[in-house]
Design an enzyme around this catalytic site. Structure first.
Site, PDB file in Angstrom:
ATOM      1  N   ARG A  41      50.798  13.939  22.801  1.00 15.51           N
ATOM      2  CA  ARG A  41      50.689  15.402  22.683  1.00 15.51           C
ATOM      3  C   ARG A  41      49.316  15.851  22.200  1.00 15.51           C
ATOM      4  O   ARG A  41      48.872  16.946  22.528  1.00 15.51           O
ATOM      5  CB  ARG A  41      51.755  15.928  21.716  1.00 15.51           C
ATOM      6  CG  ARG A  41      53.111  15.944  22.361  1.00 15.51           C
ATOM      7  CD  ARG A  41      54.128  16.579  21.463  1.00 15.51           C
ATOM      8  NE  ARG A  41      55.398  16.721  22.141  1.00 15.51           N
ATOM      9  CZ  ARG A  41      56.570  16.763  21.533  1.00 15.51           C
ATOM     10  NH1 ARG A  41      56.634  16.682  20.224  1.00 15.51           N
ATOM     11  NH2 ARG A  41      57.671  16.896  22.219  1.00 15.51           N
ATOM     12  N   LYS A 198      77.377  13.456  30.231  1.00 10.26           N
ATOM     13  CA  LYS A 198      78.462  14.428  30.041  1.00 10.26           C
ATOM     14  C   LYS A 198      78.259  15.741  30.782  1.00 10.26           C
ATOM     15  O   LYS A 198      77.185  16.335  30.732  1.00 10.26           O
ATOM     16  CB  LYS A 198      78.608  14.748  28.554  1.00 10.26           C
ATOM     17  CG  LYS A 198      79.232  13.601  27.783  1.00 10.26           C
ATOM     18  CD  LYS A 198      79.385  13.981  26.338  1.00 10.26           C
ATOM     19  CE  LYS A 198      80.334  13.024  25.638  1.00 10.26           C
ATOM     20  NZ  LYS A 198      80.375  13.288  24.206  1.00 10.26           N
ATOM     21  N   GLY A 354      64.544  13.784  28.618  1.00  6.54           N
ATOM     22  CA  GLY A 354      64.030  12.581  27.959  1.00  6.54           C
ATOM     23  C   GLY A 354      64.369  11.295  28.685  1.00  6.54           C
ATOM     24  O   GLY A 354      63.490  10.475  28.972  1.00  6.54           O
ATOM     25  N   GLY A 377      63.771  20.438  25.562  1.00  3.02           N
ATOM     26  CA  GLY A 377      64.675  21.575  25.387  1.00  3.02           C
ATOM     27  C   GLY A 377      64.277  22.760  26.251  1.00  3.02           C
ATOM     28  O   GLY A 377      65.124  23.421  26.861  1.00  3.02           O
TER      29      GLY A 377
HETATM   30  P1  ADP Z   1      68.310  13.460  30.089  1.00  2.13           P
HETATM   31  O1  ADP Z   1      67.892  13.017  28.704  1.00  2.13           O
HETATM   32  O2  ADP Z   1      67.309  13.040  31.124  1.00  2.13           O
HETATM   33  O3  ADP Z   1      68.633  14.934  30.152  1.00  2.13           O
HETATM   34  P2  ADP Z   1      71.034  12.627  29.639  1.00  2.13           P
HETATM   35  O4  ADP Z   1      70.738  12.481  28.182  1.00  2.13           O
HETATM   36  O5  ADP Z   1      71.882  13.759  30.052  1.00  2.13           O
HETATM   37  O6  ADP Z   1      69.652  12.657  30.458  1.00  2.13           O
HETATM   38  O7  ADP Z   1      71.765  11.318  30.197  1.00  2.13           O
HETATM   39  C1  ADP Z   1      71.252  10.028  30.037  1.00  2.13           C
HETATM   40  C2  ADP Z   1      72.295   9.023  29.650  1.00  2.13           C
HETATM   41  O8  ADP Z   1      73.418   9.025  30.541  1.00  2.13           O
HETATM   42  C3  ADP Z   1      71.729   7.620  29.710  1.00  2.13           C
HETATM   43  O9  ADP Z   1      71.660   7.084  28.419  1.00  2.13           O
HETATM   44  C4  ADP Z   1      72.693   6.860  30.602  1.00  2.13           C
HETATM   45  O10 ADP Z   1      72.971   5.556  30.128  1.00  2.13           O
HETATM   46  C5  ADP Z   1      73.936   7.715  30.560  1.00  2.13           C
HETATM   47  N1  ADP Z   1      74.786   7.496  31.737  1.00  2.13           N
HETATM   48  C6  ADP Z   1      74.443   7.555  33.028  1.00  2.13           C
HETATM   49  N2  ADP Z   1      75.481   7.229  33.824  1.00  2.13           N
HETATM   50  C7  ADP Z   1      76.518   6.940  33.023  1.00  2.13           C
HETATM   51  C8  ADP Z   1      77.876   6.524  33.242  1.00  2.13           C
HETATM   52  N3  ADP Z   1      78.331   6.344  34.471  1.00  2.13           N
HETATM   53  N4  ADP Z   1      78.647   6.308  32.170  1.00  2.13           N
HETATM   54  C9  ADP Z   1      78.152   6.491  30.918  1.00  2.13           C
HETATM   55  N5  ADP Z   1      76.908   6.894  30.635  1.00  2.13           N
HETATM   56  C10 ADP Z   1      76.084   7.105  31.660  1.00  2.13           C
HETATM   57 MG    MG Z   2      69.004  12.484  26.959  1.00  2.00          MG
END
Ligand code: ADP
Ligand code: MG
Length: 400
Positions: A41, A198, A354, A377
């Protein structure tokens, strides 16, 4: 989103002899002794300061660091050490100013880094009196901190209204340009990939994007809840059954307009999440009750590849599997490669979040996509359709 930029002002000679106040994002990770452990950063904050210096300005640089209590800054909250590291990266002498609200003694060609702005009472609440006080310090206010664009605080929003002139620094301007190209001025077909663990964390994004895109690819744990919504048996996969109705609403939006919402036809399953997990690839109708879906299968990857390559604009947030583990990374690798190749063929792609950025790096496509958003965010809130107050304030100042 139209905003004035620092680069334009520099070209017009409007910075010469002026006092320029830059709101940067120097909120960097530090070790126990306060030494900077990742200077990304800080390096990103250098160009704005250089433009202002080259334009003949006296430059004040302001940032927050952590979440201190207002009016009660401790040594730990101080930006001093960060400022020293920044000075080295800038290659220019800097002065650190602990008390700056009542005035900063500075001449053109000088750079002063100001103490943590979150120490000022009223910063968080966006106190207009505090903003007015800061406005008196400068002729030109520059916001170059996309990471805090979703927060209406005195240095991010109030000051943008109160300052004589307000503009976006090069970092923020690049973000605004990329976000605009990804949604409001997107070339179609537009394909969004929304993955992650989720639905609940991405529901607003799904609802905001569904009406705007031709293809909505859901992945990861999110896809599992959609699979439940169409009556598939998903064993003990991560899912949120109480959100099935919300998933159905998103599917309805896509169906009614003739859009695509492709669901996995094959998956990688295992009995638990772990490096040692034995896994198998199976059809979507062939999952055992004690198995969980941890990645998409090769047939699904191929189908999604086709949709991604057909798009002229791609928004990617969220991995489609547990890509952190070797057994479950191939699906996300396929997505990453498809996004990179589509970009190589002329599509515009933006990647944010992230874990998604981490995935793009792991699969070596971080320099093959059009843009990687730096604000976690702020990026997610933009994709949720929310107004980012710091950018809205600059837009409001555009004609003035
Ligand atoms: P970002 O940080 O890019 O917004 P998220 O935090 O929403 O992404 O999601 C990332 C997480 O989702 C990862 O740690 C990954 O392991 C998990 N993930 C992906 N597919 C599955 C799955 N089928 N079951 C459980 N966790 C999952
Ligand atoms: Mg994440």
């Amino acid at each position: 989103m139209k905003v004035k930029t620092l680069e334009e002002l520099a070209k017009q000679g409007a910075l010469n002899g002026k006092r320029v106040f830059i709101r940067a994002d120097m909120n960097v990770p530090r070790d126990a002794e306060g030494n900077v452990t990742n200077d990304f950063r800080l390096r990103e904050s250098v160009p704005a300061v250089k433009i202002a210096l080259d334009g003949g300005a006296a430059v004040m640089v302001c940032s927050h660091l952590g979440r201190p209590k207002e009016g009660e800054l401790t040594g730990e909250d101080s930006l001093r050490k960060v400022a020293e590291t920044f000075g080295k990266l800038l290659g220019h002498e800097i002065r650190f100013e602990e008390k700056w609200l009542d005035g900063v003694d500075i001449k053109p060609g000088e750079v002063v880094v100001l103490e943590n702005c979150r120490g000022n009472v009223g910063e968080k609440k966006n106190d207009p009196e505090l903003a007015k006080k800061m406005a008196k310090l400068c002729d030109v206010y520059v916001n170059d901190a996309f990471g805090t664009a979703h927060r209406a605080q005195a240095t991010t929003e109030g000051l943008a209204h109160a300052a004589k002139v307000a503009c976006a620094g090069p970092l923020l301007a690049k973000e605004i340009e990329a976000l605009t190209a990804s949604l409001s001025e997107a070339k179609h077909p537009l394909c969004a990939i929304v993955g992650g663990s989720k639905v609940s964390t991405k529901l607003t994004i799904l609802k905001n994007l569904a009406p705007k895109v031709e293809t909505l690819i859901v992945g990861g744990g999110i896809a599992n809840t959609f699979l439940l919504a169409v009556g598939k048996k998903i064993g003990k996969s991560v899912a949120e059954p109480d959100l099935i109705d919300e998933c159905k609403k998103v599917m309805d939006i896509m169906r009614e307009k003739g859009g695509n919402l492709p669901l996995p036809v094959d998956v990688v399953v295992a009995h638990h999440i772990g490096y040692d997990a034995g896994f198998r690839i199976c059809d979507i109708d062939d999952i055992d009750g004690d198995e969980m879906i941890l990645d998409i299968g090769p047939k699904t990857s191929l189908i999604l590849d086709g949709y991604i390559r057909a798009a002229k604009t791609i928004i990617w947030n969220g991995p489609v599997g547990v890509f952190e583990l070797d057994n479950f990374k191939e699906g996300t690798r396929a997505i990453a490669n498809a996004v990179a190749e589509a970009t190589g063929n002329g599509a515009f792609s933006i990647v944010g979040g992230g874990d998604t950025i981490a995935a793009a790096k792991v699969f070596g496509v971080d320099d093959k996509v059009s843009y990687i958003s730096t604000g976690g965010g702020a990026f997610l809130e933009f994709m949720e359709g929310k107004v980012l107050p710091a950018i809205a304030a600059l837009e409001a100042r555009y004609e003035k």
